[in-house]
Design a protein around this motif. Structure first.
Motif, PDB file in Angstrom:
ATOM      1  N   MET A 168     -80.274  51.613   0.488  1.00 29.20           N
ATOM      2  CA  MET A 168     -81.619  51.254  -0.842  1.00 29.20           C
ATOM      3  C   MET A 168     -81.699  50.266  -1.136  1.00 29.20           C
ATOM      4  O   MET A 168     -80.759  49.296  -1.325  1.00 29.20           O
ATOM      5  N   GLY A 169     -82.749  49.489  -1.167  1.00 28.62           N
ATOM      6  CA  GLY A 169     -83.094  48.279  -1.781  1.00 28.62           C
ATOM      7  C   GLY A 169     -82.862  47.092  -0.293  1.00 28.62           C
ATOM      8  O   GLY A 169     -83.155  45.742  -0.438  1.00 28.62           O
ATOM      9  N   GLY A 170     -82.756  48.052   0.689  1.00 29.06           N
ATOM     10  CA  GLY A 170     -82.592  47.320   1.958  1.00 29.06           C
ATOM     11  C   GLY A 170     -83.166  47.568   2.641  1.00 29.06           C
ATOM     12  O   GLY A 170     -84.619  47.488   3.391  1.00 29.06           O
ATOM     13  N   VAL A 171     -83.120  48.342   3.706  1.00 33.90           N
ATOM     14  CA  VAL A 171     -83.469  49.034   5.039  1.00 33.90           C
ATOM     15  C   VAL A 171     -84.423  50.113   4.419  1.00 33.90           C
ATOM     16  O   VAL A 171     -85.928  50.463   5.206  1.00 33.90           O
ATOM     17  N   LEU A 172     -84.189  50.434   2.954  1.00 36.91           N
ATOM     18  CA  LEU A 172     -84.917  51.758   2.393  1.00 36.91           C
ATOM     19  C   LEU A 172     -85.593  51.275   1.528  1.00 36.91           C
ATOM     20  O   LEU A 172     -84.688  50.788   0.727  1.00 36.91           O
ATOM     21  N   HIS A 173     -86.929  50.791   1.578  1.00 36.49           N
ATOM     22  CA  HIS A 173     -87.517  49.873   0.520  1.00 36.49           C
ATOM     23  C   HIS A 173     -87.869  50.814  -1.223  1.00 36.49           C
ATOM     24  O   HIS A 173     -87.089  50.324  -1.717  1.00 36.49           O
ATOM     25  N   ALA A 174     -88.436  51.515  -0.847  1.00 37.00           N
ATOM     26  CA  ALA A 174     -88.654  53.185  -2.222  1.00 37.00           C
ATOM     27  C   ALA A 174     -88.619  54.619  -1.776  1.00 37.00           C
ATOM     28  O   ALA A 174     -88.936  54.265  -1.239  1.00 37.00           O
ATOM     29  N   LEU A 175     -87.614  54.729  -2.669  1.00 41.63           N
ATOM     30  CA  LEU A 175     -87.531  56.456  -2.651  1.00 41.63           C
ATOM     31  C   LEU A 175     -87.923  56.804  -4.139  1.00 41.63           C
ATOM     32  O   LEU A 175     -87.171  56.453  -4.413  1.00 41.63           O
ATOM     33  N   GLN A 176     -88.931  57.542  -4.004  1.00 46.67           N
ATOM     34  CA  GLN A 176     -89.606  58.970  -5.001  1.00 46.67           C
ATOM     35  C   GLN A 176     -88.489  59.828  -4.894  1.00 46.67           C
ATOM     36  O   GLN A 176     -88.373  60.638  -3.454  1.00 46.67           O
ATOM     37  N   LEU A 177     -87.200  60.396  -6.287  1.00 42.34           N
ATOM     38  CA  LEU A 177     -86.306  61.512  -5.432  1.00 42.34           C
ATOM     39  C   LEU A 177     -86.590  62.346  -6.479  1.00 42.34           C
ATOM     40  O   LEU A 177     -86.834  62.638  -7.619  1.00 42.34           O
ATOM     41  N   THR A 178     -86.858  63.803  -5.527  1.00 41.87           N
ATOM     42  CA  THR A 178     -87.088  64.724  -6.124  1.00 41.87           C
ATOM     43  C   THR A 178     -85.633  65.987  -6.291  1.00 41.87           C
ATOM     44  O   THR A 178     -85.391  65.820  -5.140  1.00 41.87           O
ATOM     45  N   GLY A 181     -94.187  53.885   6.669  1.00 46.64           N
ATOM     46  CA  GLY A 181     -92.708  54.063   6.855  1.00 46.64           C
ATOM     47  C   GLY A 181     -91.658  53.135   5.894  1.00 46.64           C
ATOM     48  O   GLY A 181     -90.703  53.537   6.186  1.00 46.64           O
ATOM     49  N   ASP A 182     -91.816  52.424   4.602  1.00 43.91           N
ATOM     50  CA  ASP A 182     -91.340  51.548   3.747  1.00 43.91           C
ATOM     51  C   ASP A 182     -91.231  52.847   2.526  1.00 43.91           C
ATOM     52  O   ASP A 182     -90.739  53.252   1.818  1.00 43.91           O
ATOM     53  N   HIS A 183     -92.628  53.233   2.047  1.00 45.31           N
ATOM     54  CA  HIS A 183     -91.984  54.311   0.963  1.00 45.31           C
ATOM     55  C   HIS A 183     -92.198  55.109   0.827  1.00 45.31           C
ATOM     56  O   HIS A 183     -93.384  56.286   1.756  1.00 45.31           O
ATOM     57  N   PRO A 215     -74.263  69.621   3.273  1.00 43.45           N
ATOM     58  CA  PRO A 215     -74.590  70.348   4.828  1.00 43.45           C
ATOM     59  C   PRO A 215     -75.998  71.531   4.173  1.00 43.45           C
ATOM     60  O   PRO A 215     -76.729  71.749   5.072  1.00 43.45           O
ATOM     61  N   ASP A 216     -75.999  71.704   3.133  1.00 44.87           N
ATOM     62  CA  ASP A 216     -76.576  73.220   2.425  1.00 44.87           C
ATOM     63  C   ASP A 216     -78.735  72.706   1.978  1.00 44.87           C
ATOM     64  O   ASP A 216     -78.904  73.817   2.333  1.00 44.87           O
ATOM     65  N   ALA A 217     -78.368  71.458   2.171  1.00 41.45           N
ATOM     66  CA  ALA A 217     -79.666  70.952   1.620  1.00 41.45           C
ATOM     67  C   ALA A 217     -80.827  71.530   2.521  1.00 41.45           C
ATOM     68  O   ALA A 217     -80.738  71.117   3.529  1.00 41.45           O
ATOM     69  N   VAL A 218     -81.872  71.950   1.752  1.00 46.26           N
ATOM     70  CA  VAL A 218     -83.306  71.471   2.547  1.00 46.26           C
ATOM     71  C   VAL A 218     -84.299  70.236   1.765  1.00 46.26           C
ATOM     72  O   VAL A 218     -83.931  70.113   0.773  1.00 46.26           O
ATOM     73  N   VAL A 219     -84.360  69.860   2.652  1.00 47.56           N
ATOM     74  CA  VAL A 219     -84.696  68.611   2.230  1.00 47.56           C
ATOM     75  C   VAL A 219     -86.376  67.857   3.430  1.00 47.56           C
ATOM     76  O   VAL A 219     -87.195  68.684   4.525  1.00 47.56           O
ATOM     77  N   ARG A 220     -87.202  67.648   2.071  1.00 49.18           N
ATOM     78  CA  ARG A 220     -88.515  67.816   3.099  1.00 49.18           C
ATOM     79  C   ARG A 220     -88.632  65.917   2.100  1.00 49.18           C
ATOM     80  O   ARG A 220     -88.730  65.343   1.002  1.00 49.18           O
ATOM     81  N   ILE A 221     -89.400  65.039   3.171  1.00 49.26           N
ATOM     82  CA  ILE A 221     -90.066  63.711   2.958  1.00 49.26           C
ATOM     83  C   ILE A 221     -91.490  63.683   3.478  1.00 49.26           C
ATOM     84  O   ILE A 221     -91.994  63.640   4.598  1.00 49.26           O
ATOM     85  N   ASP A 222     -91.818  62.379   2.882  1.00 49.20           N
ATOM     86  CA  ASP A 222     -93.138  62.330   2.746  1.00 49.20           C
ATOM     87  C   ASP A 222     -93.655  60.752   2.895  1.00 49.20           C
ATOM     88  O   ASP A 222     -92.463  60.252   1.801  1.00 49.20           O
ATOM     89  N   ASP A 223     -94.288  60.122   3.533  1.00 49.82           N
ATOM     90  CA  ASP A 223     -94.146  58.658   3.481  1.00 49.82           C
ATOM     91  C   ASP A 223     -95.817  58.773   2.567  1.00 49.82           C
ATOM     92  O   ASP A 223     -96.658  58.645   2.933  1.00 49.82           O
ATOM     93  N   LEU A 224     -95.061  58.238   1.606  1.00 47.74           N
ATOM     94  CA  LEU A 224     -96.070  57.594   0.386  1.00 47.74           C
ATOM     95  C   LEU A 224     -97.506  56.791   0.805  1.00 47.74           C
ATOM     96  O   LEU A 224     -99.185  56.938   0.257  1.00 47.74           O
ATOM     97  N   ALA A 225     -97.120  56.090   1.100  1.00 48.13           N
ATOM     98  CA  ALA A 225     -97.832  54.697   1.704  1.00 48.13           C
ATOM     99  C   ALA A 225     -98.438  54.524   3.064  1.00 48.13           C
ATOM    100  O   ALA A 225     -99.188  53.916   3.584  1.00 48.13           O
ATOM    101  N   GLY A 226     -98.120  55.191   4.105  1.00 47.62           N
ATOM    102  CA  GLY A 226     -98.425  55.487   5.546  1.00 47.62           C
ATOM    103  C   GLY A 226     -97.597  54.321   5.877  1.00 47.62           C
ATOM    104  O   GLY A 226     -98.132  53.694   7.502  1.00 47.62           O
TER     105      GLY A 226
END
Length: 79
Positions: A62-72, A30-32, A17-28
């Protein structure tokens, strides 16, 4: 069908709940994505445990509907 960035962020925020989350689409396609997640709850956790917490929040997508996620991850004092 790929996941939307806002769906990924919502799942993470629901579990961390306290997370600050930023998501970037790396390849445009919707999969990466790159996710940057900052949370005080990560304090004292090794990086691998922080990542495990985020992957757990995604509930096995992960590995299903969400193909790739680079995580920091970070605690607020690290930024």
């Amino acid at each position: 069908m790929p996941m939307e960035a806002d769906q990924i962020a919502a799942l993470i925020r629901d579990a961390i709940p306290d997370a600050v989350v930023r998501i970037d689409d790396l390849a445009g396609d919707g999969d990466h994505y790159a996710a940057h997640v900052t949370s005080a709850s990560f304090s004292g956790m090794p990086r691998v445990r922080q990542h495990q917490a985020v992957y757990a929040a995604l509930g096995g997508r992960m590995g299903g509907v969400l193909h790739a996620l680079q995580l920091t991850t970070a605690v607020p004092a690290e930024e």
